[in-house]
Scaffold this motif. Structure first.
Motif, PDB file in Angstrom:
ATOM      1  N   ARG A  92       0.880  -1.158   0.053  1.00  0.00           N
ATOM      2  CA  ARG A  92      -0.059   0.093  -0.092  1.00  0.00           C
ATOM      3  C   ARG A  92       0.826   1.137   0.029  1.00  0.00           C
ATOM      4  NH1 ARG A  92      -4.601   1.586   4.525  1.00  0.00           N
ATOM      5  NH2 ARG A  92      -5.778   3.379   3.124  1.00  0.00           N
ATOM      6  N   ASN A  93       0.764   1.959  -1.057  1.00  0.00           N
ATOM      7  CA  ASN A  93       1.633   3.195  -1.317  1.00  0.00           C
ATOM      8  C   ASN A  93       3.316   2.824  -1.009  1.00  0.00           C
ATOM      9  OD1 ASN A  93      -0.320   4.893  -1.685  1.00  0.00           O
ATOM     10  ND2 ASN A  93      -0.737   5.241   0.475  1.00  0.00           N
ATOM     11  N   ASN A  94       3.558   1.530  -1.577  1.00  0.00           N
ATOM     12  CA  ASN A  94       4.903   0.793  -1.650  1.00  0.00           C
ATOM     13  C   ASN A  94       5.361   0.567  -0.312  1.00  0.00           C
ATOM     14  OD1 ASN A  94       5.188   1.199  -4.530  1.00  0.00           O
ATOM     15  ND2 ASN A  94       5.808   3.414  -4.253  1.00  0.00           N
ATOM     16  N   VAL A  95       4.621   0.369   0.708  1.00  0.00           N
ATOM     17  CA  VAL A  95       4.841  -0.134   2.056  1.00  0.00           C
ATOM     18  C   VAL A  95       4.073  -1.428   1.943  1.00  0.00           C
ATOM     19  CG1 VAL A  95       4.496   0.188   4.353  1.00  0.00           C
ATOM     20  CG2 VAL A  95       4.900   2.151   2.950  1.00  0.00           C
ATOM     21  N   ALA A  96       4.960  -2.442   2.447  1.00  0.00           N
ATOM     22  CA  ALA A  96       4.319  -4.082   2.580  1.00  0.00           C
ATOM     23  C   ALA A  96       3.360  -3.842   3.810  1.00  0.00           C
ATOM     24  CB  ALA A  96       5.499  -4.665   2.787  1.00  0.00           C
ATOM     25  N   VAL A  97       2.464  -4.870   3.347  1.00  0.00           N
ATOM     26  CA  VAL A  97       1.195  -5.236   4.201  1.00  0.00           C
ATOM     27  C   VAL A  97       1.014  -6.561   4.153  1.00  0.00           C
ATOM     28  CG1 VAL A  97      -1.122  -4.648   4.857  1.00  0.00           C
ATOM     29  CG2 VAL A  97       0.056  -2.877   3.612  1.00  0.00           C
ATOM     30  N   GLU A  98       1.198  -7.073   5.515  1.00  0.00           N
ATOM     31  CA  GLU A  98       0.887  -8.630   5.612  1.00  0.00           C
ATOM     32  C   GLU A  98      -0.653  -8.863   6.197  1.00  0.00           C
ATOM     33  OE1 GLU A  98       2.829 -10.463   4.239  1.00  0.00           O
ATOM     34  OE2 GLU A  98       4.580  -9.258   3.860  1.00  0.00           O
TER      35      GLU A  98
ATOM     36  N   PRO B 133     -14.993  -0.455   2.627  1.00  0.00           N
ATOM     37  CA  PRO B 133     -15.372   0.623   3.422  1.00  0.00           C
ATOM     38  C   PRO B 133     -14.315   0.883   4.726  1.00  0.00           C
ATOM     39  CG  PRO B 133     -17.309  -0.793   2.836  1.00  0.00           C
ATOM     40  CD  PRO B 133     -16.245  -1.416   2.618  1.00  0.00           C
ATOM     41  N   ALA B 134     -14.231   1.955   5.544  1.00  0.00           N
ATOM     42  CA  ALA B 134     -13.566   2.189   6.492  1.00  0.00           C
ATOM     43  C   ALA B 134     -13.969   1.350   7.634  1.00  0.00           C
ATOM     44  CB  ALA B 134     -13.474   3.670   6.972  1.00  0.00           C
ATOM     45  N   GLY B 135     -13.208   0.702   8.327  1.00  0.00           N
ATOM     46  CA  GLY B 135     -13.554  -0.357   9.270  1.00  0.00           C
ATOM     47  C   GLY B 135     -13.715  -1.674   8.893  1.00  0.00           C
ATOM     48  N   THR B 136     -13.437  -2.205   7.606  1.00  0.00           N
ATOM     49  CA  THR B 136     -13.444  -3.461   7.043  1.00  0.00           C
ATOM     50  C   THR B 136     -11.885  -3.866   6.442  1.00  0.00           C
ATOM     51  OG1 THR B 136     -13.843  -2.947   4.798  1.00  0.00           O
ATOM     52  CG2 THR B 136     -15.912  -2.957   6.412  1.00  0.00           C
ATOM     53  N   MET B 137     -11.789  -5.044   6.225  1.00  0.00           N
ATOM     54  CA  MET B 137     -10.327  -5.417   5.608  1.00  0.00           C
ATOM     55  C   MET B 137     -10.496  -6.089   4.070  1.00  0.00           C
ATOM     56  SD  MET B 137      -8.403  -7.410   8.785  1.00  0.00           S
ATOM     57  CE  MET B 137      -9.723  -8.453   9.282  1.00  0.00           C
TER      58      MET B 137
ATOM     59  N   LEU C 205      -7.023 -14.888   2.610  1.00  0.00           N
ATOM     60  CA  LEU C 205      -6.112 -13.982   3.448  1.00  0.00           C
ATOM     61  C   LEU C 205      -6.955 -12.702   3.827  1.00  0.00           C
ATOM     62  CD1 LEU C 205      -2.918 -14.284   0.957  1.00  0.00           C
ATOM     63  CD2 LEU C 205      -3.436 -15.581   3.130  1.00  0.00           C
ATOM     64  N   ARG C 206      -6.789 -12.051   5.106  1.00  0.00           N
ATOM     65  CA  ARG C 206      -7.404 -10.980   5.182  1.00  0.00           C
ATOM     66  C   ARG C 206      -6.356  -9.816   5.691  1.00  0.00           C
ATOM     67  NH1 ARG C 206     -12.205 -14.756   7.637  1.00  0.00           N
ATOM     68  NH2 ARG C 206     -13.313 -14.711   5.748  1.00  0.00           N
ATOM     69  N   TYR C 207      -6.214  -8.607   4.899  1.00  0.00           N
ATOM     70  CA  TYR C 207      -5.478  -7.516   5.294  1.00  0.00           C
ATOM     71  C   TYR C 207      -6.011  -6.395   5.874  1.00  0.00           C
ATOM     72  CZ  TYR C 207      -2.597  -9.997   1.396  1.00  0.00           C
ATOM     73  OH  TYR C 207      -1.978 -11.077   0.787  1.00  0.00           O
ATOM     74  N   PRO C 208      -5.201  -5.905   6.613  1.00  0.00           N
ATOM     75  CA  PRO C 208      -5.741  -4.826   7.622  1.00  0.00           C
ATOM     76  C   PRO C 208      -5.481  -3.303   6.882  1.00  0.00           C
ATOM     77  CG  PRO C 208      -3.488  -5.046   8.289  1.00  0.00           C
ATOM     78  CD  PRO C 208      -3.963  -6.320   7.166  1.00  0.00           C
ATOM     79  N   VAL C 209      -6.246  -3.346   5.701  1.00  0.00           N
ATOM     80  CA  VAL C 209      -6.306  -2.280   4.806  1.00  0.00           C
ATOM     81  C   VAL C 209      -7.652  -2.014   4.234  1.00  0.00           C
ATOM     82  CG1 VAL C 209      -3.810  -2.048   4.211  1.00  0.00           C
ATOM     83  CG2 VAL C 209      -5.489  -3.392   2.876  1.00  0.00           C
ATOM     84  N   SER C 210      -8.093  -0.795   3.696  1.00  0.00           N
ATOM     85  CA  SER C 210      -9.249  -0.719   3.233  1.00  0.00           C
ATOM     86  C   SER C 210      -8.949   0.658   2.491  1.00  0.00           C
ATOM     87  CB  SER C 210     -10.600  -0.414   4.210  1.00  0.00           C
ATOM     88  OG  SER C 210     -10.104   0.410   4.965  1.00  0.00           O
ATOM     89  N   GLY C 211     -10.309   1.074   1.737  1.00  0.00           N
ATOM     90  CA  GLY C 211     -10.082   2.441   0.957  1.00  0.00           C
ATOM     91  C   GLY C 211      -9.655   2.196  -0.453  1.00  0.00           C
ATOM     92  N   ASP C 212      -9.199   3.291  -1.122  1.00  0.00           N
ATOM     93  CA  ASP C 212      -8.758   3.574  -2.415  1.00  0.00           C
ATOM     94  C   ASP C 212      -7.771   2.362  -2.759  1.00  0.00           C
ATOM     95  OD1 ASP C 212      -8.162   4.247  -5.087  1.00  0.00           O
ATOM     96  OD2 ASP C 212      -7.316   6.305  -4.388  1.00  0.00           O
ATOM     97  N   PRO C 213      -8.648   1.657  -3.919  1.00  0.00           N
ATOM     98  CA  PRO C 213      -7.609   0.466  -4.356  1.00  0.00           C
ATOM     99  C   PRO C 213      -6.506   0.822  -5.454  1.00  0.00           C
ATOM    100  CG  PRO C 213      -9.652   0.558  -5.616  1.00  0.00           C
ATOM    101  CD  PRO C 213      -9.974   1.531  -4.367  1.00  0.00           C
ATOM    102  N   SER C 214      -6.519   2.104  -5.707  1.00  0.00           N
ATOM    103  CA  SER C 214      -5.393   2.574  -6.565  1.00  0.00           C
ATOM    104  C   SER C 214      -4.002   2.579  -5.772  1.00  0.00           C
ATOM    105  CB  SER C 214      -5.531   4.001  -7.214  1.00  0.00           C
ATOM    106  OG  SER C 214      -5.712   4.946  -6.160  1.00  0.00           O
ATOM    107  N   GLN C 215      -4.177   2.663  -4.428  1.00  0.00           N
ATOM    108  CA  GLN C 215      -3.012   2.744  -3.617  1.00  0.00           C
ATOM    109  C   GLN C 215      -2.435   1.168  -3.211  1.00  0.00           C
ATOM    110  OE1 GLN C 215      -4.320   3.988   0.428  1.00  0.00           O
ATOM    111  NE2 GLN C 215      -5.246   6.018  -0.333  1.00  0.00           N
ATOM    112  N   PHE C 216      -3.073   0.284  -3.819  1.00  0.00           N
ATOM    113  CA  PHE C 216      -2.615  -1.159  -3.743  1.00  0.00           C
ATOM    114  C   PHE C 216      -1.956  -1.793  -4.859  1.00  0.00           C
ATOM    115  CE2 PHE C 216      -6.726  -1.317  -1.135  1.00  0.00           C
ATOM    116  CZ  PHE C 216      -6.188  -0.790   0.017  1.00  0.00           C
TER     117      PHE C 216
END
Length: 307
Positions: free
Chosen positions: A129-135, A200-204, A252-263
């Motif tokens: 996400r924005n070039n930061v690894a998310v696990e 949406p915010a608060g989801t994964m 797999l469930r990632y702790p991110v949400s929002g704008d998919p262009s960031q991923f």
């Protein structure tokens, strides 16, 4: 007296007959009583069987929860013996997996899996996400008996130790080349997609990937790392790949949400999602779970026991 004697004999015979009749009635009553006592025991057994059936969830499944272990630009299936030759991968299960990993390495490896008997290795391209690894914070690998007819499920074979399977297409050029599925946890109003979705915010953000479940019965790998396995056709395994094994579903469930262009994935857009599996389950444990969970269509827990 002469006339009284026959009457006495008659009375004696009547008393004897009465006594014999009473005895027969008593014996008959005893027989009925023992039969009546046997029936409740049989009924109790039937009730116990029924009760046991009620407690069984009819889903052919056993899981392994394997948390994130480490990241490396390695792939011991696609680029064995070539460290750094791959895009970045996130590894789950075995904690020692690298470009040089072989089955003997996995069999003695520590693991992040529950159950700990599963020392297999699972890996996917790293999510950024924005070039930061998310696990992923949740990584579950389900072994399932589904997608085929019930008679095929009933003859499912254990996944052979050392089998290597690749699912998905790291080189996909668009959604039509992909079997990836992205969705949002607890946000069913967002339709799933083969590419990233806006959660949406608060989801994964979550990823689902199903591995092929029909084996050719001979090879633990193949030159293209795919042709020894196949997906079912018309709910049955094709003649070229006649051996059904449990379907592996990677969630797999990632702790991110929002704008998919960031991923992005290390392999590219969301539709390039793919997964690799190197099986190191102990033979007896895999056989037991297939026998007790998959073939009889019973939902089992991490210990391979019905839940």
């Amino acid at each position: 007296m002469d006339r009284a004697s026959p009457r006495s004999g008659i009375r004696r015979r009547l008393r004897l007959a009465t006594a014999l009749g009473a005895l027969l009635v008593l014996l008959g009553s005893y027989g009925v009583s023992t039969t009546a006592q046997a029936d409740p025991a049989q009924a109790g057994t039937a009730r116990a069987d029924t009760d046991a059936g009620v407690n069984v969830i009819r889903v052919a499944e056993f899981p392994a929860d394997c948390s994130y272990s480490h990241r490396l630009p390695d792939d011991p299936i696609i680029f064995p013996g070539l460290p750094g030759a791959s895009h970045m991968h996130s590894f789950f299960g075995s904690t020692v997996t690298n470009a040089h990993t072989t089955l003997p390495d996995l069999l003695i490896s520590p693991t992040t899996c529950n159950p700990q008997v599963d020392t297999s290795s699972y890996w996917v391209p790293t999510l950024y996400r924005n070039n930061v690894a998310v696990e992923p914070v949740i990584s579950t690998f389900y072994y399932l008996g589904e997608g085929v007819r019930s008679d095929v499920v009933a003859r499912t074979e254990p996944i052979p130790q050392g089998l290597r399977i690749v699912a998905g297409n790291a080189r996909a050029t668009g959604p039509n080349d992909s079997i990836a599925r992205w969705s949002c946890l607890h946000a069913g109003q967002v339709p799933p997609s083969k590419d990233f979705v806006n959660c949406p915010a608060g989801t994964m953000l979550e990823s689902y990937l199903d591995f092929p479940q029909c084996w050719n019965g001979r090879d633990l790998d193949s030159p293209d790392h795919k042709s020894h396995m196949a997906y079912p056709v018309n709910q049955a395994c094709p003649a070229s790949h006649p051996v059904p094994v449990p379907k592996l579903r990677q969630v797999l469930r990632y702790p991110v949400s929002g704008d998919p262009s960031q991923f992005r994935l290390a392999s590219g857009p969301g539709y390039t999602m793919h997964g690799d599996f190197f099986n190191a389950w102990p033979v007896a444990e895999m056989e037991r779970r297939v026998r007790d969970c998959i073939r009889p269509v019973v939902k089992c827990g991490h210990d391979g026991q019905p839940i």
